[in-house]
Motif scaffolding. Structure first.
Motif, PDB file in Angstrom:
ATOM      1  N   ARG A   1     -42.271 -63.524   8.981  1.00 33.67           N
ATOM      2  CA  ARG A   1     -42.377 -63.540   7.528  1.00 33.67           C
ATOM      3  C   ARG A   1     -41.239 -62.719   6.935  1.00 33.67           C
ATOM      4  O   ARG A   1     -40.886 -61.668   7.453  1.00 33.67           O
ATOM      5  CB  ARG A   1     -43.726 -62.970   7.076  1.00 33.67           C
ATOM      6  CG  ARG A   1     -44.911 -63.871   7.418  1.00 33.67           C
ATOM      7  CD  ARG A   1     -46.168 -63.423   6.704  1.00 33.67           C
ATOM      8  NE  ARG A   1     -46.578 -62.093   7.116  1.00 33.67           N
ATOM      9  CZ  ARG A   1     -47.373 -61.292   6.405  1.00 33.67           C
ATOM     10  NH1 ARG A   1     -47.833 -61.687   5.220  1.00 33.67           N
ATOM     11  NH2 ARG A   1     -47.698 -60.094   6.844  1.00 33.67           N
ATOM     12  N   LEU A   2     -40.685 -63.226   5.850  1.00 30.74           N
ATOM     13  CA  LEU A   2     -39.606 -62.541   5.150  1.00 30.74           C
ATOM     14  C   LEU A   2     -40.063 -62.163   3.750  1.00 30.74           C
ATOM     15  O   LEU A   2     -40.921 -62.851   3.163  1.00 30.74           O
ATOM     16  CB  LEU A   2     -38.374 -63.435   5.051  1.00 30.74           C
ATOM     17  CG  LEU A   2     -37.664 -63.804   6.352  1.00 30.74           C
ATOM     18  CD1 LEU A   2     -36.484 -64.723   6.070  1.00 30.74           C
ATOM     19  CD2 LEU A   2     -37.215 -62.554   7.101  1.00 30.74           C
ATOM     20  N   PRO A   3     -39.491 -61.106   3.186  1.00 33.16           N
ATOM     21  CA  PRO A   3     -39.818 -60.779   1.793  1.00 33.16           C
ATOM     22  C   PRO A   3     -39.313 -61.891   0.877  1.00 33.16           C
ATOM     23  O   PRO A   3     -38.293 -62.527   1.163  1.00 33.16           O
ATOM     24  CB  PRO A   3     -39.058 -59.473   1.555  1.00 33.16           C
ATOM     25  CG  PRO A   3     -37.924 -59.511   2.528  1.00 33.16           C
ATOM     26  CD  PRO A   3     -38.454 -60.214   3.739  1.00 33.16           C
ATOM     27  N   ALA A   4     -40.033 -62.142  -0.203  1.00 36.89           N
ATOM     28  CA  ALA A   4     -39.622 -63.196  -1.137  1.00 36.89           C
ATOM     29  C   ALA A   4     -38.229 -62.906  -1.699  1.00 36.89           C
ATOM     30  O   ALA A   4     -37.474 -63.832  -2.028  1.00 36.89           O
ATOM     31  CB  ALA A   4     -40.635 -63.318  -2.271  1.00 36.89           C
ATOM     32  N   ILE A   5     -37.877 -61.642  -1.799  1.00 36.72           N
ATOM     33  CA  ILE A   5     -36.544 -61.225  -2.223  1.00 36.72           C
ATOM     34  C   ILE A   5     -35.895 -60.458  -1.082  1.00 36.72           C
ATOM     35  O   ILE A   5     -36.453 -59.477  -0.573  1.00 36.72           O
ATOM     36  CB  ILE A   5     -36.602 -60.321  -3.477  1.00 36.72           C
ATOM     37  CG1 ILE A   5     -37.272 -61.052  -4.646  1.00 36.72           C
ATOM     38  CG2 ILE A   5     -35.208 -59.850  -3.846  1.00 36.72           C
ATOM     39  CD1 ILE A   5     -36.509 -62.250  -5.164  1.00 36.72           C
ATOM     40  N   SER A   6     -34.726 -60.927  -0.641  1.00 34.69           N
ATOM     41  CA  SER A   6     -33.947 -60.237   0.386  1.00 34.69           C
ATOM     42  C   SER A   6     -32.661 -59.721  -0.239  1.00 34.69           C
ATOM     43  O   SER A   6     -32.209 -60.237  -1.265  1.00 34.69           O
ATOM     44  CB  SER A   6     -33.629 -61.194   1.537  1.00 34.69           C
ATOM     45  OG  SER A   6     -34.803 -61.646   2.189  1.00 34.69           O
ATOM     46  N   LEU A   7     -32.055 -58.710   0.404  1.00 38.84           N
ATOM     47  CA  LEU A   7     -30.838 -58.113  -0.142  1.00 38.84           C
ATOM     48  C   LEU A   7     -29.625 -58.545   0.673  1.00 38.84           C
ATOM     49  O   LEU A   7     -29.563 -58.326   1.883  1.00 38.84           O
ATOM     50  CB  LEU A   7     -30.936 -56.589  -0.149  1.00 38.84           C
ATOM     51  CG  LEU A   7     -29.706 -55.850  -0.705  1.00 38.84           C
ATOM     52  CD1 LEU A   7     -29.484 -56.189  -2.183  1.00 38.84           C
ATOM     53  CD2 LEU A   7     -29.851 -54.337  -0.513  1.00 38.84           C
ATOM     54  N   GLY A   8     -28.649 -59.148  -0.011  1.00 42.14           N
ATOM     55  CA  GLY A   8     -27.408 -59.546   0.622  1.00 42.14           C
ATOM     56  C   GLY A   8     -26.311 -58.521   0.368  1.00 42.14           C
ATOM     57  O   GLY A   8     -26.214 -57.954  -0.720  1.00 42.14           O
ATOM     58  N   LEU A   9     -25.471 -58.305   1.377  1.00 46.18           N
ATOM     59  CA  LEU A   9     -24.405 -57.302   1.281  1.00 46.18           C
ATOM     60  C   LEU A   9     -23.030 -57.955   1.153  1.00 46.18           C
ATOM     61  O   LEU A   9     -22.016 -57.405   1.578  1.00 46.18           O
ATOM     62  CB  LEU A   9     -24.444 -56.362   2.498  1.00 46.18           C
ATOM     63  CG  LEU A   9     -25.493 -55.227   2.439  1.00 46.18           C
ATOM     64  CD1 LEU A   9     -26.919 -55.781   2.469  1.00 46.18           C
ATOM     65  CD2 LEU A   9     -25.298 -54.242   3.580  1.00 46.18           C
ATOM     66  N   TRP A  10     -23.000 -59.163   0.565  1.00 43.84           N
ATOM     67  CA  TRP A  10     -21.750 -59.898   0.399  1.00 43.84           C
ATOM     68  C   TRP A  10     -20.776 -59.125  -0.497  1.00 43.84           C
ATOM     69  O   TRP A  10     -19.602 -59.002  -0.203  1.00 43.84           O
ATOM     70  CB  TRP A  10     -22.076 -61.277  -0.189  1.00 43.84           C
ATOM     71  CG  TRP A  10     -20.902 -62.199  -0.345  1.00 43.84           C
ATOM     72  CD1 TRP A  10     -19.631 -62.040   0.156  1.00 43.84           C
ATOM     73  CD2 TRP A  10     -20.885 -63.448  -1.050  1.00 43.84           C
ATOM     74  NE1 TRP A  10     -18.837 -63.107  -0.187  1.00 43.84           N
ATOM     75  CE2 TRP A  10     -19.585 -63.992  -0.936  1.00 43.84           C
ATOM     76  CE3 TRP A  10     -21.846 -64.160  -1.775  1.00 43.84           C
ATOM     77  CZ2 TRP A  10     -19.231 -65.205  -1.512  1.00 43.84           C
ATOM     78  CZ3 TRP A  10     -21.485 -65.381  -2.337  1.00 43.84           C
ATOM     79  CH2 TRP A  10     -20.194 -65.890  -2.196  1.00 43.84           C
TER      80      TRP A  10
END
Length: 335
Positions: A29-38
């Protein structure tokens, strides 16, 4: 100062409870909001700022941090910076985190530093693990299709990487529907199922609706859109011109000032009115609009400051749309 994570980060009665969604048919399961480091985590950025963003993310239930070998600028610096913060702050919480990285774009000169050969993918992940100070990543992606390498070789490399223990799961990114379907079939045959696909998807970029989402839904593969706010365009920041600190004002950004046309601004104004009527900011509505589709596992956001991150998280307070709202949004987007 030693970082201690918020003890209420998984509390569903908190002011910002996180939702966790099953990734396709997997057990993850993943959080509905993930953090990208682009963006905002590279060598040109401020350490204490992006450290605070990562801490705030985890404190609010974001357990998934998404990177790639070329994130920066310069390329590789986001992974290096994350590695420093991982060691300083997140080592005690490693088993609570899903860390992903990718390879597929140019990283070093010569014939082995780009695209999708087994030589490149294995070497790139080894470099990524060293930069981040990790024994393994949770998800490793092939970042883009390679027209000159057999798909069987690229997928065999992903399978090998899992069998070597360098990644728990594998995924693909930027693959069109037909390419994705073939890749998913090969991985299934190899015994390393494709966990997830990371496409560019937003209100302004909807190519995934032309078949890819159907493939992912049918095959039980998760979907995690990147650029859900169209590089920050789907916010209220461009309603009155181009701010000096915005992506459109940066020389190394992907959003160009030429894209902020009067026609686009007029469309943003209409969308902003709909969002305000829903009790949301435009950015919150744009994120919620993606999450309305059950085939979307998580939405990958970027953030340049803590307040922006927290604002995005508040999209989870209203993910429901009436038929009238959806129809009105569709009329605006089709203009």
């Amino acid at each position: 100062m030693t970082y201690l994570a918020n003890p209420a980060r998984y509390d569903q009665t908190s002011t910002r409870p996180m939702e966790y969604r099953r990734c396709g048919n997997s057990g993850l399961r993943l959080p509905a909001i993930s953090l990208g480091l682009w963006h905002n985590f590279g060598g040109v950025d401020v350490f204490e700022n992006y450290r605070a963003i990562l801490q705030a993310a985890f404190d609010n239930g974001i357990t998934h941090f998404d990177l790639a070998n070329n994130y920066g600028p310069p390329p590789g610096s986001a992974e290096e910076n994350f590695g420093v913060i991982m060691k300083k702050d997140f080592t005690p919480y490693r088993d609570e985190l899903v860390i992903s990285t990718k390879a597929g774009y140019l990283m070093w000169p010569g014939p082995y530093g780009d695209w999708g050969s087994k030589k490149y993918l294995v070497a790139s992940l080894d470099q990524s693990l060293k930069r981040m100070g990790l024994d393994y990543v949770d998800i490793f992606y092939h970042h883009r299709p390679d027209p000159n390498t057999p798909l069987e070789e690229t997928m065999a490399a992903l399978d090998l990487i899992v069998r070597q223990g360098k990644a728990l799961y594998v995924g693909i990114s930027n693959y069109k529907a037909e390419e994705a379907e073939k890749a998913i079939a090969i991985l299934k045959q190899l015994g390393t199922p494709c966990l997830i696909h990371q496409p560019k998807y937003s209100m302004f970029e909807r190519w995934v609706e032309g078949g890819l989402l159907d493939v992912l839904g049918r095959e039980g593969v998760g979907c995690i859109p990147f650029s859900p706010l169209a590089q920050g365009l789907l916010t209220d920041k461009y309603l009155k011109g181009i701010p000096n600190d915005s992506r459109a004002s940066k020389a190394h950004g992907f959003l160009k000032s030429s894209q902020v046309t009067p026609e686009v601004v007029a469309r943003l104004e209409q969308l902003n009115t709909i969002a305000l009527d829903r009790g949301q900011s435009l950015a919150q509505m744009a994120l919620a609009w993606l999450l309305k589709d059950e085939r979307v596992t998580s939405v990958l956001i970027g953030a340049s400051r803590v307040s922006q991150l927290l604002d995005s998280l508040d999209c989870l307070k209203n993910k429901n749309f009436t038929e009238e709202e959806l129809n009105t949004i569709e009329k605006v987007l089709s203009k």
